[in-house]
Write a protein that holds these residues in place. Structure first.
Motif, mmCIF file in Angstrom:
data_model
loop_
_atom_site.group_PDB
_atom_site.id
_atom_site.type_symbol
_atom_site.label_atom_id
_atom_site.label_comp_id
_atom_site.label_asym_id
_atom_site.label_seq_id
_atom_site.Cartn_x
_atom_site.Cartn_y
_atom_site.Cartn_z
ATOM 1 N N GLY A 248 0.785 -1.228 0.000
ATOM 2 C CA GLY A 248 0.000 0.000 0.000
ATOM 3 C C GLY A 248 0.812 1.270 0.000
ATOM 4 O O GLY A 248 0.291 2.345 0.321
ATOM 5 N N GLY A 249 2.077 1.180 -0.386
ATOM 6 C CA GLY A 249 2.928 2.364 -0.363
ATOM 7 C C GLY A 249 2.927 3.121 -1.683
ATOM 8 O O GLY A 249 2.463 2.636 -2.713
ATOM 9 N N THR A 250 3.436 4.318 -1.644
ATOM 10 C CA THR A 250 3.660 5.121 -2.845
ATOM 11 C C THR A 250 5.071 5.676 -2.801
ATOM 12 O O THR A 250 5.671 5.794 -1.727
ATOM 13 N N CYS A 251 5.602 5.991 -3.964
ATOM 14 C CA CYS A 251 6.948 6.556 -4.060
ATOM 15 C C CYS A 251 6.927 7.663 -5.092
ATOM 16 O O CYS A 251 6.534 7.432 -6.247
ATOM 17 N N ASP A 252 7.308 8.863 -4.684
ATOM 18 C CA ASP A 252 7.303 9.987 -5.624
ATOM 19 C C ASP A 252 8.705 10.401 -6.059
ATOM 20 O O ASP A 252 8.891 11.456 -6.668
ATOM 21 N N ALA A 253 9.704 9.567 -5.766
ATOM 22 C CA ALA A 253 11.056 9.847 -6.272
ATOM 23 C C ALA A 253 11.069 9.664 -7.783
ATOM 24 O O ALA A 253 10.396 8.779 -8.328
ATOM 25 N N MET A 254 11.845 10.472 -8.475
ATOM 26 C CA MET A 254 11.879 10.434 -9.934
ATOM 27 C C MET A 254 12.808 9.320 -10.412
ATOM 28 O O MET A 254 13.992 9.300 -10.083
ATOM 29 N N VAL A 255 12.242 8.385 -11.164
ATOM 30 C CA VAL A 255 13.021 7.307 -11.763
ATOM 31 C C VAL A 255 12.695 7.244 -13.254
ATOM 32 O O VAL A 255 11.692 7.799 -13.710
ATOM 33 N N THR A 256 13.543 6.549 -14.017
ATOM 34 C CA THR A 256 13.303 6.407 -15.449
ATOM 35 C C THR A 256 13.410 4.941 -15.850
ATOM 36 O O THR A 256 13.882 4.097 -15.084
ATOM 37 N N ASN A 257 13.003 4.664 -17.084
ATOM 38 C CA ASN A 257 13.114 3.291 -17.586
ATOM 39 C C ASN A 257 14.575 2.841 -17.697
ATOM 40 O O ASN A 257 14.842 1.635 -17.734
ATOM 41 N N VAL A 258 15.510 3.742 -17.728
ATOM 42 C CA VAL A 258 16.931 3.391 -17.734
ATOM 43 C C VAL A 258 17.343 2.785 -16.382
ATOM 44 O O VAL A 258 18.337 2.052 -16.308
ATOM 45 N N PRO B 27 19.380 10.234 0.190
ATOM 46 C CA PRO B 27 19.579 11.686 0.110
ATOM 47 C C PRO B 27 20.116 12.167 -1.230
ATOM 48 O O PRO B 27 19.803 13.287 -1.656
ATOM 49 N N ASP B 28 20.947 11.350 -1.897
ATOM 50 C CA ASP B 28 21.548 11.815 -3.145
ATOM 51 C C ASP B 28 20.794 11.332 -4.378
ATOM 52 O O ASP B 28 21.347 11.320 -5.471
ATOM 53 N N TRP B 29 19.525 10.937 -4.210
ATOM 54 C CA TRP B 29 18.767 10.480 -5.376
ATOM 55 C C TRP B 29 18.590 11.646 -6.355
ATOM 56 O O TRP B 29 18.363 12.780 -5.943
ATOM 57 N N PRO B 30 18.703 11.403 -7.667
ATOM 58 C CA PRO B 30 18.602 12.494 -8.652
ATOM 59 C C PRO B 30 17.308 13.291 -8.516
ATOM 60 O O PRO B 30 16.234 12.732 -8.281
ATOM 61 N N SER B 31 17.442 14.586 -8.701
ATOM 62 C CA SER B 31 16.296 15.493 -8.581
ATOM 63 C C SER B 31 15.766 15.925 -9.943
ATOM 64 O O SER B 31 14.894 16.800 -10.025
ATOM 65 N N ALA B 32 16.285 15.330 -11.013
ATOM 66 C CA ALA B 32 15.848 15.701 -12.357
ATOM 67 C C ALA B 32 16.051 14.508 -13.290
ATOM 68 O O ALA B 32 16.889 13.639 -13.036
ATOM 69 N N ILE B 33 15.259 14.477 -14.365
ATOM 70 C CA ILE B 33 15.436 13.432 -15.379
ATOM 71 C C ILE B 33 15.661 14.088 -16.739
ATOM 72 O O ILE B 33 15.194 15.198 -17.014
ATOM 73 N N VAL C 48 14.615 18.685 -19.674
ATOM 74 C CA VAL C 48 14.849 18.294 -18.290
ATOM 75 C C VAL C 48 13.553 18.498 -17.517
ATOM 76 O O VAL C 48 12.849 19.501 -17.716
ATOM 77 N N ARG C 49 13.224 17.527 -16.669
ATOM 78 C CA ARG C 49 12.064 17.668 -15.779
ATOM 79 C C ARG C 49 12.542 17.546 -14.350
ATOM 80 O O ARG C 49 13.234 16.595 -13.987
ATOM 81 N N THR C 50 12.167 18.491 -13.525
ATOM 82 C CA THR C 50 12.379 18.426 -12.094
ATOM 83 C C THR C 50 11.010 18.292 -11.437
ATOM 84 O O THR C 50 9.983 18.210 -12.114
ATOM 85 N N LYS C 51 10.963 18.275 -10.131
ATOM 86 C CA LYS C 51 9.676 18.221 -9.459
ATOM 87 C C LYS C 51 8.842 19.467 -9.740
ATOM 88 O O LYS C 51 7.611 19.404 -9.781
ATOM 89 N N GLU C 52 9.507 20.586 -9.948
ATOM 90 C CA GLU C 52 8.793 21.857 -10.027
ATOM 91 C C GLU C 52 8.697 22.444 -11.425
ATOM 92 O O GLU C 52 7.782 23.229 -11.692
ATOM 93 N N ARG D 7 4.369 23.667 -10.550
ATOM 94 C CA ARG D 7 3.743 23.966 -9.266
ATOM 95 C C ARG D 7 2.412 24.679 -9.473
ATOM 96 O O ARG D 7 1.413 24.354 -8.827
ATOM 97 N N ASN D 8 2.412 25.657 -10.366
ATOM 98 C CA ASN D 8 1.236 26.494 -10.597
ATOM 99 C C ASN D 8 0.466 26.107 -11.857
ATOM 100 O O ASN D 8 -0.664 26.574 -12.053
ATOM 101 N N ASP D 9 1.068 25.264 -12.695
ATOM 102 C CA ASP D 9 0.462 24.904 -13.973
ATOM 103 C C ASP D 9 0.686 23.417 -14.244
ATOM 104 O O ASP D 9 1.377 23.035 -15.183
ATOM 105 N N PRO D 10 0.114 22.542 -13.409
ATOM 106 C CA PRO D 10 0.376 21.111 -13.576
ATOM 107 C C PRO D 10 -0.144 20.544 -14.892
ATOM 108 O O PRO D 10 0.335 19.490 -15.328
ATOM 109 N N GLU D 11 -1.087 21.213 -15.528
ATOM 110 C CA GLU D 11 -1.606 20.718 -16.813
ATOM 111 C C GLU D 11 -0.783 21.216 -17.997
ATOM 112 O O GLU D 11 -1.104 20.913 -19.146
ATOM 113 N N GLU D 12 0.272 21.980 -17.721
ATOM 114 C CA GLU D 12 1.221 22.419 -18.749
ATOM 115 C C GLU D 12 0.520 23.172 -19.889
ATOM 116 O O GLU D 12 0.651 22.847 -21.061
ATOM 117 N N LEU D 13 -0.194 24.221 -19.508
ATOM 118 C CA LEU D 13 -0.945 25.011 -20.477
ATOM 119 C C LEU D 13 -0.255 26.316 -20.846
ATOM 120 O O LEU D 13 -0.494 26.859 -21.922
#
Length: 483
Positions: A325-335, A371-377, A397-401, A432-438
């Motif tokens: 029942g957990g979730t993980c929001d760390a950024m990972v890729t298919n690589v 702590p050192d997990w990548p902050s961008a993909i 590049v995509r970061t959390k924000e 943050r302010n435009d999650p639908e990327e408009l």
């Protein structure tokens, strides 16, 4: 002690937002939801090149397209780059693959390092598909999603119970053209499917490169895919909004019906693992090779770096090791997949697969803070010259924000095609302010510092992954097979 069994189920073009565990507003997937309830739902898993063959090559090898050579659906896997399946087979795993391969049809591009395999040529057919195996080719009666599951279940039941196994279950669905199973054709009737908020996006701040893509639900989906002729009263520019809505309902109906077969068959597979006493020593992973636009921004298909296309669903169950029942929001890729699977098997990816550019996210699945997990993909799409889509070449590049995308004007595209030159353009989205990327804020002075920082970060990621930025038609790509 032998490592766990690994069952890797991958669909084709299944958007995370068409899974109820991800909060889908358009369908229900109770069996996929079982995986989320019993394991971890990954909320920030991204592909590094949103198209089928490149994503599959990146998953197998743990490398970006410019390393493994599969930058488009027109290129074939280069076995000089090792795969995680090869490593697991070498340490004693039984290995099998059933379903979609799509990494070349020449004999030298056939699946390797699998004890058993049977795959569709190219995209394959939904009904009575031709399948190819080491013993030749033949028609297999039935519906493709059922067939792939049947073959996988039969192999599980016939395996050597004293050795661990790797099983790749690769579904064709829900790739277009969408042909649902007859038993699901009553589901999601026309008129019942909620529309996305951005269905009628006017692209007012978009780059010209994006405005020109041929992925419009209103204008680029025809009767051959929707199974119904457009009424005369919906033709013409003045009827575009009504046409968009009419096409959308039929597109989503067929797409979601194809997804329903996947959900049913994941349930069948999970039941067999339970019946065989394999639940506790088997990692079960569900993903798709990329996301897909389900009418968002008026689009279908993938390729672009917008989140609906970029995000991959990923649900992982491993009862003794991963909390339920957990979730993980760390950024990972298919690589990162290959390194993770090897880590699960007790191997250090850097040693077992030294060509890998990924990193194991197993600690994240266990709930460990890294702590050192990548902050961008980093993302790059190469196949800009495909005449059926005209999706522009780009990287970003995509970061959390934030998300910064550079449509760099040209690229190698399809091997053998002429190089086309376009104006280079940029897009920047404040997630943050435009999650639908408009709203593209690339030229907004208020974001000048952010854009500059992200541009530097993009360049650093390209250096890190040894991907040469595009500087013109002579830009070298020495690892590509056609160079």
């Amino acid at each position: 002690m032998p490592g766990p069994n690994i069952v890797f189920v991958m669909s084709d073009d299944h958007a995370a937002h068409a899974i109820s565990a991800y909060g889908s507003k358009v369908n229900s997937t109770p069996h996929l939801d079982r995986l989320a309830q019993d394991g971890v739902r990954m909320d920030a898993t991204y592909c590094t090149n949103s198209i089928c063959s490149p994503s599959r090559a990146s998953i197998l090898t743990g490398t970006y397209s410019h390393v493994n050579g599969v930058a488009s659906i027109y290129t074939e896997i280069d076995y000089r780059v090792p795969t995680f399946a090869e490593v697991l087979k070498d340490i004693g795993y039984q290995t099998a693959l059933f379903g979609k391969w799509h990494l070349g049809e020449r004999p030298e591009s056939a699946p390797r390092h699998f004890d058993a395999w049977r795959v569709f040529p190219g995209q394959g057919e939904y009904v009575d598909p031709l399948m190819i195996g080491p013993d030749g080719a033949g028609i297999v009666p039935g519906y493709a999603t059922d067939i792939v599951t049947d073959q996988s279940i039969d192999w599980i039941r016939q395996r050597d119970p004293d050795r661990p196994f790797l099983l790749l279950v690769h579904h064709k669905a829900p790739h277009r053209p969408w042909v649902p199973d007859e038993k699901h054709k009553h589901l999601y009737p026309v008129g019942s499917i909620p529309e996305p908020a951005t269905l009628l996006d006017d692209y007012s701040t978009r780059s010209q490169a994006v405005r020109g893509v041929r992925m419009s639900v209103a204008d680029d989906l025809g009767a051959d895919e929707l199974g119904e002729e457009l009424p005369a009263g919906l033709r013409g520019a003045e009827n575009r909004d009504a046409r968009m809505r009419w096409n959308y309902q039929r597109y989503l109906r067929d797409y979601l019906q194809c997804v329903q077969s996947i959900d049913d068959n994941v349930g069948r597979l999970l039941d067999v693992l339970d019946d065989e006493g394999l639940r506790d020593n088997t990692v079960v992973v569900y993903t798709s090779d990329q996301g897909f636009f389900l009418g968002e921004h008026g689009w279908y298909d993938k390729r672009l770096m917008f989140d609906e296309s970029l995000q991959m669903p990923m649900l992982i169950r491993w009862p003794p090791e991963i909390p339920a029942g957990g979730t993980c929001d760390a950024m990972v890729t298919n690589v990162d997949f290959a390194a993770t699977f090897l880590d699960m098997a007790g191997l250090e990816a850097a040693v077992a697969l030294p060509t890998s550019q990924g990193r194991s996210f197993l600690p994240l699945l266990r709930g460990t803070d890294v702590p050192d997990w990548p902050s961008a993909i980093y993302y790059r799409y190469w196949e800009h010259d495909d005449p059926s889509h005209h999706a522009p070449a780009h990287y970003g590049v995509r970061t959390k924000e934030f998300k910064l995308i550079h449509y760099y004007g040209a690229g190698l595209g399809v091997p053998g095609s002429s190089d086309r030159i376009f104006a280079a353009e940029w897009e920047l989205y404040d997630l943050r302010n435009d999650p639908e990327e408009l709203v593209n804020v690339a030229d907004d002075p208020a974001y000048a510092e952010t854009r500059a920082a992200l541009t530097d970060q993009l360049a650093e990621l390209q250096r890190h992954y040894a991907d040469t930025p595009y500087t013109g038609p002579s830009t070298p790509h020495p690892t590509w097979p056609w160079s």
